[in-house]
Structure formats: structure tokens, C-alpha cells
Design a protein around this motif. Structure first.
Motif, PDB file in Angstrom:
ATOM      1  N   VAL A 215      -4.137  40.350  61.875  1.00  0.00           N
ATOM      2  CA  VAL A 215      -3.713  40.004  63.387  1.00  0.00           C
ATOM      3  C   VAL A 215      -4.443  38.898  63.530  1.00  0.00           C
ATOM      4  O   VAL A 215      -4.122  37.945  64.518  1.00  0.00           O
ATOM      5  CB  VAL A 215      -4.544  40.767  63.918  1.00  0.00           C
ATOM      6  CG1 VAL A 215      -4.988  40.922  65.097  1.00  0.00           C
ATOM      7  CG2 VAL A 215      -3.621  42.191  64.789  1.00  0.00           C
ATOM      8  N   LEU A 216      -5.914  38.609  62.965  1.00  0.00           N
ATOM      9  CA  LEU A 216      -6.453  37.929  63.291  1.00  0.00           C
ATOM     10  C   LEU A 216      -5.737  36.688  62.711  1.00  0.00           C
ATOM     11  O   LEU A 216      -6.125  34.995  63.667  1.00  0.00           O
ATOM     12  CB  LEU A 216      -7.825  37.487  62.223  1.00  0.00           C
ATOM     13  CG  LEU A 216      -8.390  35.963  62.777  1.00  0.00           C
ATOM     14  CD1 LEU A 216      -9.393  36.410  64.007  1.00  0.00           C
ATOM     15  CD2 LEU A 216     -10.203  36.887  61.562  1.00  0.00           C
ATOM     16  N   VAL A 217      -5.267  35.953  61.910  1.00  0.00           N
ATOM     17  CA  VAL A 217      -3.829  35.259  61.239  1.00  0.00           C
ATOM     18  C   VAL A 217      -3.295  34.520  62.312  1.00  0.00           C
ATOM     19  O   VAL A 217      -3.088  33.179  62.640  1.00  0.00           O
ATOM     20  CB  VAL A 217      -3.802  35.084  60.149  1.00  0.00           C
ATOM     21  CG1 VAL A 217      -2.975  34.331  59.455  1.00  0.00           C
ATOM     22  CG2 VAL A 217      -5.017  35.047  58.531  1.00  0.00           C
ATOM     23  N   GLU A 218      -2.446  35.849  62.735  1.00  0.00           N
ATOM     24  CA  GLU A 218      -1.409  35.567  64.007  1.00  0.00           C
ATOM     25  C   GLU A 218      -1.894  35.151  65.045  1.00  0.00           C
ATOM     26  O   GLU A 218      -1.491  34.008  65.702  1.00  0.00           O
ATOM     27  CB  GLU A 218      -1.133  36.851  64.742  1.00  0.00           C
ATOM     28  CG  GLU A 218       0.136  37.050  65.093  1.00  0.00           C
ATOM     29  CD  GLU A 218       1.164  36.207  64.663  1.00  0.00           C
ATOM     30  OE1 GLU A 218       1.289  35.894  63.899  1.00  0.00           O
ATOM     31  OE2 GLU A 218       2.280  35.358  65.402  1.00  0.00           O
ATOM     32  N   ILE A 219      -3.438  35.481  65.495  1.00  0.00           N
ATOM     33  CA  ILE A 219      -4.113  35.155  66.709  1.00  0.00           C
ATOM     34  C   ILE A 219      -4.123  33.171  66.776  1.00  0.00           C
ATOM     35  O   ILE A 219      -4.024  32.300  67.800  1.00  0.00           O
ATOM     36  CB  ILE A 219      -5.144  35.331  67.045  1.00  0.00           C
ATOM     37  CG1 ILE A 219      -4.861  37.176  67.944  1.00  0.00           C
ATOM     38  CG2 ILE A 219      -6.312  35.186  68.204  1.00  0.00           C
ATOM     39  CD1 ILE A 219      -5.951  37.842  67.322  1.00  0.00           C
ATOM     40  N   ILE A 220      -5.071  33.008  65.031  1.00  0.00           N
ATOM     41  CA  ILE A 220      -5.395  31.460  65.150  1.00  0.00           C
ATOM     42  C   ILE A 220      -3.994  30.568  65.261  1.00  0.00           C
ATOM     43  O   ILE A 220      -4.199  29.512  66.148  1.00  0.00           O
ATOM     44  CB  ILE A 220      -5.857  31.326  63.738  1.00  0.00           C
ATOM     45  CG1 ILE A 220      -7.469  32.023  63.889  1.00  0.00           C
ATOM     46  CG2 ILE A 220      -5.735  30.186  63.033  1.00  0.00           C
ATOM     47  CD1 ILE A 220      -7.665  32.264  62.291  1.00  0.00           C
ATOM     48  N   GLN A 222      -1.065  31.832  66.960  1.00  0.00           N
ATOM     49  CA  GLN A 222      -0.483  31.192  67.942  1.00  0.00           C
ATOM     50  C   GLN A 222      -1.809  30.373  69.108  1.00  0.00           C
ATOM     51  O   GLN A 222      -0.632  29.359  69.689  1.00  0.00           O
ATOM     52  CB  GLN A 222      -1.061  32.635  68.866  1.00  0.00           C
ATOM     53  CG  GLN A 222       0.536  33.336  68.316  1.00  0.00           C
ATOM     54  CD  GLN A 222       1.877  33.545  68.645  1.00  0.00           C
ATOM     55  OE1 GLN A 222       2.138  32.549  69.934  1.00  0.00           O
ATOM     56  NE2 GLN A 222       2.807  33.672  67.724  1.00  0.00           N
ATOM     57  N   HIS A 223      -2.545  30.073  69.016  1.00  0.00           N
ATOM     58  CA  HIS A 223      -3.143  29.106  69.355  1.00  0.00           C
ATOM     59  C   HIS A 223      -2.915  27.741  69.373  1.00  0.00           C
ATOM     60  O   HIS A 223      -3.093  26.708  69.545  1.00  0.00           O
ATOM     61  CB  HIS A 223      -4.651  29.459  69.733  1.00  0.00           C
ATOM     62  CG  HIS A 223      -5.691  30.083  69.826  1.00  0.00           C
ATOM     63  ND1 HIS A 223      -5.910  29.934  71.487  1.00  0.00           N
ATOM     64  CD2 HIS A 223      -6.242  31.377  70.096  1.00  0.00           C
ATOM     65  CE1 HIS A 223      -6.038  31.195  71.887  1.00  0.00           C
ATOM     66  NE2 HIS A 223      -6.487  32.239  70.709  1.00  0.00           N
ATOM     67  N   VAL A 224      -2.871  27.707  67.836  1.00  0.00           N
ATOM     68  CA  VAL A 224      -2.518  26.259  67.048  1.00  0.00           C
ATOM     69  C   VAL A 224      -1.028  25.930  68.341  1.00  0.00           C
ATOM     70  O   VAL A 224      -0.794  24.543  68.386  1.00  0.00           O
ATOM     71  CB  VAL A 224      -2.691  26.388  65.474  1.00  0.00           C
ATOM     72  CG1 VAL A 224      -1.987  25.041  65.221  1.00  0.00           C
ATOM     73  CG2 VAL A 224      -3.731  26.431  65.207  1.00  0.00           C
ATOM     74  N   ALA A 225      -0.620  26.976  68.172  1.00  0.00           N
ATOM     75  CA  ALA A 225       1.145  26.523  68.373  1.00  0.00           C
ATOM     76  C   ALA A 225       0.732  25.847  69.720  1.00  0.00           C
ATOM     77  O   ALA A 225       1.675  24.940  70.240  1.00  0.00           O
ATOM     78  CB  ALA A 225       2.148  27.490  68.043  1.00  0.00           C
ATOM     79  N   VAL A 230      -8.979  25.164  66.180  1.00  0.00           N
ATOM     80  CA  VAL A 230      -9.190  26.323  66.124  1.00  0.00           C
ATOM     81  C   VAL A 230     -10.652  26.968  65.465  1.00  0.00           C
ATOM     82  O   VAL A 230     -10.418  26.179  64.226  1.00  0.00           O
ATOM     83  CB  VAL A 230      -8.655  27.755  66.325  1.00  0.00           C
ATOM     84  CG1 VAL A 230      -9.269  29.159  65.757  1.00  0.00           C
ATOM     85  CG2 VAL A 230      -7.057  28.284  66.991  1.00  0.00           C
ATOM     86  N   LEU A 231     -11.834  27.133  65.958  1.00  0.00           N
ATOM     87  CA  LEU A 231     -12.994  27.040  64.740  1.00  0.00           C
ATOM     88  C   LEU A 231     -12.644  28.570  64.200  1.00  0.00           C
ATOM     89  O   LEU A 231     -13.170  29.517  65.291  1.00  0.00           O
ATOM     90  CB  LEU A 231     -14.742  27.011  65.278  1.00  0.00           C
ATOM     91  CG  LEU A 231     -15.096  27.237  64.523  1.00  0.00           C
ATOM     92  CD1 LEU A 231     -15.939  26.274  63.110  1.00  0.00           C
ATOM     93  CD2 LEU A 231     -16.990  27.708  65.604  1.00  0.00           C
ATOM     94  N   GLY A 249      -1.654  30.198  53.159  1.00  0.00           N
ATOM     95  CA  GLY A 249      -0.167  29.909  52.766  1.00  0.00           C
ATOM     96  C   GLY A 249       0.194  29.815  54.156  1.00  0.00           C
ATOM     97  O   GLY A 249       1.812  30.105  54.045  1.00  0.00           O
ATOM     98  N   THR A 250       0.045  29.883  55.467  1.00  0.00           N
ATOM     99  CA  THR A 250       0.854  29.413  56.208  1.00  0.00           C
ATOM    100  C   THR A 250       1.382  27.925  56.837  1.00  0.00           C
ATOM    101  O   THR A 250       1.837  27.916  57.475  1.00  0.00           O
ATOM    102  CB  THR A 250      -0.064  30.178  58.073  1.00  0.00           C
ATOM    103  OG1 THR A 250      -1.109  28.781  58.020  1.00  0.00           O
ATOM    104  CG2 THR A 250      -0.210  30.812  58.470  1.00  0.00           C
ATOM    105  N   GLY A 251       0.469  26.942  55.633  1.00  0.00           N
ATOM    106  CA  GLY A 251       1.002  25.596  56.166  1.00  0.00           C
ATOM    107  C   GLY A 251       0.599  25.087  57.734  1.00  0.00           C
ATOM    108  O   GLY A 251       0.563  23.514  57.651  1.00  0.00           O
ATOM    109  N   LEU A 252      -0.720  25.627  57.598  1.00  0.00           N
ATOM    110  CA  LEU A 252      -1.242  24.886  58.494  1.00  0.00           C
ATOM    111  C   LEU A 252      -2.416  24.220  58.461  1.00  0.00           C
ATOM    112  O   LEU A 252      -2.697  24.067  56.985  1.00  0.00           O
ATOM    113  CB  LEU A 252      -2.381  26.077  59.291  1.00  0.00           C
ATOM    114  CG  LEU A 252      -1.184  26.910  60.699  1.00  0.00           C
ATOM    115  CD1 LEU A 252      -2.645  28.014  60.958  1.00  0.00           C
ATOM    116  CD2 LEU A 252      -0.875  26.096  61.667  1.00  0.00           C
TER     117      LEU A 252
END
Ligand SMILES: Nc1ncnc2c1ncn2[C@@H]1O[C@H](COP(=O)(O)OP(=O)(O)OP(=O)(O)O)[C@@H](O)[C@H]1O
Ligand SMILES: [Mg+2]
Length: 337
Positions: A215-220, A222-225, A230-231, A249-252
């Protein structure tokens, strides 16, 4: 001020924890032989007291050093300013052990601050320093507690009121979400939405292994999008690595802060230090550091090392060494930006 007792209680708990760590270190001191502790940088023996003086705030400052013996690691490699130490002085036949705090740490020399008067007798013979524990973490926690508790009309002050339950957190309508991770179940999705709607704080809790980090990864993401930086923090290095692994693994574009030695080996390329080293400008940093190393170990015309140089010449050399160190670190900061 809200929650005064709350912060005082936390402060008292921190003090307890610090004392317990010290006792644990004292037990360890008795358990392992000196040679073993010395090889781990926990103990330094054979020190000569160079200077002793009354310092600030009634502290006695004592400077001790040891000549280099061609050892691979400098004796004080594992000690830092602010660490608690046990100092064993042997003036004449009177044996004296005092607690102190490392005030300044070089490779072969330290200055220890102690809260008692200097011994009357000059300190002859060899002294020893044992590491009792790092104070840095506790100082940092104490400072953070004070900052939070004393903060007034600021964002931090407002958050404190919310965390103490004196103010309600604000939330807006949840935005429309286009999911990165389409495997999230409905509870995870609503947790992400709650977080995106929160203006102050959102709390996601669940039993072990139920998908919180996912969930946390999805939240991060979404914010980056939404164009934000994000810290992400966690209470342990391994927990940070856990998030890092999933984010890589997300390419961010992700940068892990903290000591490289405390990052999992497989994830070190995500560390700030590693990213700096990959920068083309890093070569210059390495050159500065290599030059500084050579300067430290360069012998004088009379074959003397830096420890045996005359006062003036040594100061000159140390100033140059310090300048090179500063230049290299400044350049690193520039690359990091
Ligand atoms: N919606 C989902 N569908 C399928 N698998 C999922 C889902 N959410 C999470 N998982 C998987 O479940 C496992 C645990 O997830 P995650 O690490 O996010 O849980 P956690 O609550 O953070 O765990 P911990 O309490 O150990 O920190 C992982 O292998 C993850 O890929
Ligand atoms: Mg987790």
C-alpha cells in the motif's frame, strides 16, 4: 503548551534506554579480552596524554594520542565525536578510571571531555580508552523531542496538536485514482485513497504480511504521479531497505539515504553514496582524497611522520589536510544536489 507531561515522559524513557545501553557495553567490556576489543576499534591502548585543560562549562579536556604503528585501520576508526567512553589514566601508581565524552576524534588523536577536575599529578605512562556507546542517536532523539514540544505557530506545532489528539486531522474528498498496482484489494485501495485525501496524517495498520508496504509503495507512486517529491522513512534500516527494494522495481528515481554499510548489499546501488560515485565529477573527489591521504602519511625531510613534526609545521600540515577534506566533501554535496 500541550502534552508537556507526554514529552517529559518520553524524555525520561530515552534516558533509561541510554543508561541500559551503557550498562550493556560495560558488561561487554568485561567479557572480551583487550586485544579482541582493540581489533574491533572498541578499545585503544598505549595512549599518551598530550595536554589537559579546563574547558567550557567546568569540563576538563584531555588530549591523548598514539604514534602510528603501520596498522591497517587507524586506532580511532570506530569512534566518533559525541560517543561515551571510559578513560583509564595511570598517573604514577594511582589508577584512575573516569567516564567521558569524545569531543574531537582524529585518526591517532582524541580529545575527551570529562565532568571532573583533572588529576593533580601529571599523567605519565599509557592510558586506555574504551567505547561505552554512541550518544549520537540519543542526542538526536532528545533534540527532536525538544523541537516538537516547543514548536509554536508552525506546521510542526499543528501536527503535534493533531498527534496528541487535541486537533482533528483535515481531509479532503478522495481524488480519482488510476492504479499503478491493479492487484490491490478493496481494503488496500481504500487505504491508498484515505492517504491521498489526508491533509495531515493517515494511519494504515494491519497484522504482519497483510500488504501494508505494498500500500505504501502505491501511495508513494500516486504522490510522485502528482508531481511531488516523497520522503519515506521507517524505524529500522531493514524496513527502509524493504521499501527501497519494492520502489526500485517501479522505475521511479529513488535515492536511499543513510550509511552504505547499513544498507543491504544487493540494494547499495540505490544509496546516495553509490549514486554520487557514479557521477563523472566524482573522480575529482577521489583525487582530493588521495592527495590528502598522501599528505597525512608523507614524512618530513628528516623522516618524521606528522605526529613527530614540530608544532608549527604540524599545524600547517593539519590545516592543509583539513582544507582538502572540506573541498572533497563540498564537491560531494554539490554532486548530491
Ligand atoms: N493485493 C495483493 N494481492 C496479492 N498479493 C499481495 C497483495 N498485497 C500484498 N501482497 C503480497 O503479500 C506479501 C506481503 O505484503 P507486504 O510486504 O506489503 O505486507 P506487510 O503488511 O508490509 O508485511 P510486514 O508486516 O511483514 O511488513 C508480499 O509478497 C506482497 O507481494
Ligand atoms: Mg511491511
Amino acid at each position: 503548551m500541550a502534552g508537556k507531561e507526554h514529552f517529559e515522559r518520553l524524555q525520561a524513557l530515552i534516558d533509561l534506554e541510554r543508561e541500559a545501553e551503557k550498562q550493556e557495553n560495560l558488561r561487554e567490556l568485561r567479557k572480551f579480552p583487550v586485544s579482541q576489543r582493540e581489533s574491533r576499534g572498541k578499545t585503544v591502548t598505549g595512549l599518551i596524554a598530550e595536554a589537559i585543560s579546563g574547558g567550557m562549562g567546568g569540563l576538563t579536556m584531555i588530549t591523548l594520542s598514539r604514534a602510528p604503528k603501520g596498522e591497517e585501520l587507524a586506532p580511532f576508526h570506530a569512534m566518533n565525536a559525541g560517543d561515551n567512553v571510559l578513560l583509564t589514566l595511570s598517573p604514577g601508581n594511582e589508577f584512575l578510571t573516569v567516564e567521558g565524552t569524545l569531543y574531537k576524534v582524529d585518526e591517532y588523536r582524541v580529545t575527551v571531555a570529562m565532568t571532573r577536575a583533572a588529576p593533580e599529578e601529571p599523567i605519565r605512562g599509557h592510558c586506555q580508552i574504551d567505547l561505552l556507546g554512541s550518544d549520537a542517536t540519543y542526542q538526536r532523539m532528545r533534540k527532536a523531542l525538544i523541537t516538537v514540544s516547543e514548536s509554536k505557530r508552525s506546521r510542526l506545532g499543528a501536527l503535534r496538536e493533531i498527534f496528541l489528539g487535541e486537533q482533528q486531522p483535515e481531509r479532503v474528498r478522495a481524488p480519482k485514482v488510476i492504479w499503478f498496482n491493479r492487484a490491490l484489494n478493496e481494503y488496500q485501495q481504500s487505504a491508498v485513497k484515505a492517504s491521498l485525501a489526508a491533509q495531515d496524517v493517515a494511519l494504515v495498520h494491519g497484522p504482519p504480511g497483510t500488504g501494508k508496504t505494498t500500500v505504501l509503495v502505491e501511495i508513494i507512486r500516486q504522490h510522485v504521479a502528482r508531481g511531488e517529491r516523497v520522503l519515506a522513512t521507517a524505524p529500522s534500516n531493514i524496513a527502509v531497505d524493504n521499501i527501497l527494494e519494492k520502489l526500485l522495481g517501479t522505475g521511479l528515481r529513488v535515492t536511499r539515504l543513510g550509511h552504505p554499510a547499513r544498507t543491504l548489499e544487493s540494494l547499495r546501488h540505490g544509496n546516495l553514496a553509490a549514486q554520487i560515485e557514479e557521477d563523472p565529477a566524482y573522480e575529482e573527489v577521489q583525487e582530493l582524497d588521495a592527495y590528502r591521504e598522501r599528505l597525512i602519511h608523507r614524512k618530513s625531510r628528516h623522516g618524521r611522520g606528522i605526529q613527530q613534526l614540530g608544532h608549527e609545521e604540524r599545524q600547517l600540515r593539519e590545516r592543509e589536510v583539513g582544507k582538502l577534506w572540506r573541498q572533497a566533501r563540498d564537491l560531494e554535496s554539490e554532486i548530491a544536489r
